[in-house]
Design an enzyme around this catalytic site. Sequence first.
Site, PDB file in Angstrom:
ATOM      1  CE  LYS A 163      -4.367  -1.452   0.450  1.00 55.70           C
ATOM      2  NZ  LYS A 163      -5.354  -1.184  -0.597  1.00 55.70           N
ATOM      3  CD  GLU A 213      -4.934  -2.488  -6.614  1.00 54.15           C
ATOM      4  OE1 GLU A 213      -3.994  -3.243  -6.261  1.00 54.15           O
ATOM      5  OE2 GLU A 213      -6.081  -2.588  -6.158  1.00 54.15           O
ATOM      6  CG  ASP A 238      -9.510  -1.341  -6.602  1.00 48.88           C
ATOM      7  OD1 ASP A 238     -10.739  -1.421  -6.664  1.00 48.88           O
ATOM      8  OD2 ASP A 238      -8.900  -1.602  -5.539  1.00 48.88           O
ATOM      9  CE  LYS A 262     -10.943  -4.082  -4.089  1.00 46.65           C
ATOM     10  NZ  LYS A 262     -10.700  -3.052  -3.093  1.00 46.65           N
TER      11      LYS A 262
HETATM   12  O1  OSB Z   1      -7.716  -1.006  -2.789  1.00 47.63           O
HETATM   13  O2  OSB Z   1      -7.786  -3.098  -2.955  1.00 47.63           O
HETATM   14  C1  OSB Z   1      -7.972  -2.081  -2.316  1.00 47.63           C
HETATM   15  C2  OSB Z   1      -9.143  -3.153   1.127  1.00 47.63           C
HETATM   16  C3  OSB Z   1     -10.080  -2.212   1.365  1.00 47.63           C
HETATM   17  C4  OSB Z   1     -10.299  -1.231   0.476  1.00 47.63           C
HETATM   18  C5  OSB Z   1      -9.565  -1.169  -0.689  1.00 47.63           C
HETATM   19  C6  OSB Z   1      -8.629  -2.111  -0.965  1.00 47.63           C
HETATM   20  C7  OSB Z   1      -8.399  -3.108  -0.020  1.00 47.63           C
HETATM   21  C8  OSB Z   1      -7.411  -4.108  -0.148  1.00 47.63           C
HETATM   22  C9  OSB Z   1      -7.755  -5.399   0.495  1.00 47.63           C
HETATM   23  O3  OSB Z   1      -6.369  -3.908  -0.701  1.00 47.63           O
HETATM   24  C10 OSB Z   1      -6.752  -6.450   0.317  1.00 47.63           C
HETATM   25  C11 OSB Z   1      -7.074  -7.772   0.942  1.00 47.63           C
HETATM   26  O4  OSB Z   1      -8.210  -8.249   0.867  1.00 47.63           O
HETATM   27  O5  OSB Z   1      -6.139  -8.363   1.471  1.00 47.63           O
HETATM   28 MG    MG Z   2      -6.930  -1.446  -4.641  1.00 44.59          MG
END
Ligand code: OSB
Ligand code: MG
Length: 369
Positions: A163, A213, A238, A262
Amino acid sequence: MKIDTVEIYHVAMPLVYPFRTAFGNDNTIESVLVKLVSGDYYGWGEAASWQYPAYSAEFAEGQFIVSQKLISRSLLGKDIISGRQLQQELAWIKGNYFAKAGFDLAWWDLYAKMQGKPLWQVIGGKSPDVEAGADFGIMESINLLIETVKKAVAEGYKRVKLKYRLGWELEMIDAVRKTFPDLVIHVDCNSAYTLADVEMFKQLDKYNLAMIEQPLMSDDLIDHATLQAQLKTPICLDESITSPAKARKAIQMKACGLINIKPGRVGGITHALEIHDIAAAADIPCWIGGMLESAVGGNHCIALATLPNIKYPCDVFPTSRFYKKDLSAPETVHSAPSMFRARNMPGIGAEPDPKMLSKETLNQVVVKL
Ligand code: OSB
Ligand code: MG
């Protein structure tokens, strides 16, 4: 099948440790679970938009109200024979993707159960085995991050998602890349940057990342196309991809080289399948992301991850990584290091544990004809 009854639960699931992203710091994950009942059958769905409208414009309390007052009323008593029909019944409600997803996912679980088949087979999965990646939110220090990545690599993870944290960008990547020269790595920016940061993104090209991302704002495909034209590293969208139409446009304008699908963010399985197929036809690889759902939402993600154009390890996780005890059962566990296997029983093969559900429910409603 005719939808006789809808049950909706707004829940708060306490995390083992706070999950930190570019958009906030969360101690609990707020999610909405939906049960659709048709005769003797039922199906469960879950979409977690979280407590605040910070990842997207939706949030769990609003999702609950839209689910109760608008979506339930649009589906109750109707004979819904396909995911596409379900989406058509809801098309008058604009946006509200997570809210719609709760119902779409529940419909697919119900439908697969009625066919007596696992969901992953019903949607055209190629094998029940799916690969997961490692992902752990923003860390307190670069040293702690490196120790955490080491642990993940030792556990068998073959790709790591980092992140991005404002102010830490290149320093963090430089340190991680030096320690792990060959590891498949990507960064997730969660919409925190603008085109003013082009020079920083250009510097990333030399670190051989699998993708960047969601670098820019979620509603901005044009700026993503402008950025992508200046980078060798592919952009993965995303937050920006909320519908099949958005996916088509993003691909057409070369705004991305990959798509994170997602199910919650795109309104459910029906649209996730369409996006998967649009991307496959354009040779754009996809992978499945999650929002730290319980095992109900987690198993929907695992079923989607079995599709043929899912070509990168997915963000699905073992329950124990984020929760002391999962709200849903059975808990998700690895079938092999960094692997999951879609459950071999009708539907998704998971449902809420009644005790955990009542313990973590903030608000619930049963809607009948
Ligand atoms: O940006 O993918 C994302 C979790 C909450 C909100 C946004 C994101 C995420 C994750 C989750 O990156 C990752 C996971 O499930 O391990
Ligand atoms: Mg993401």
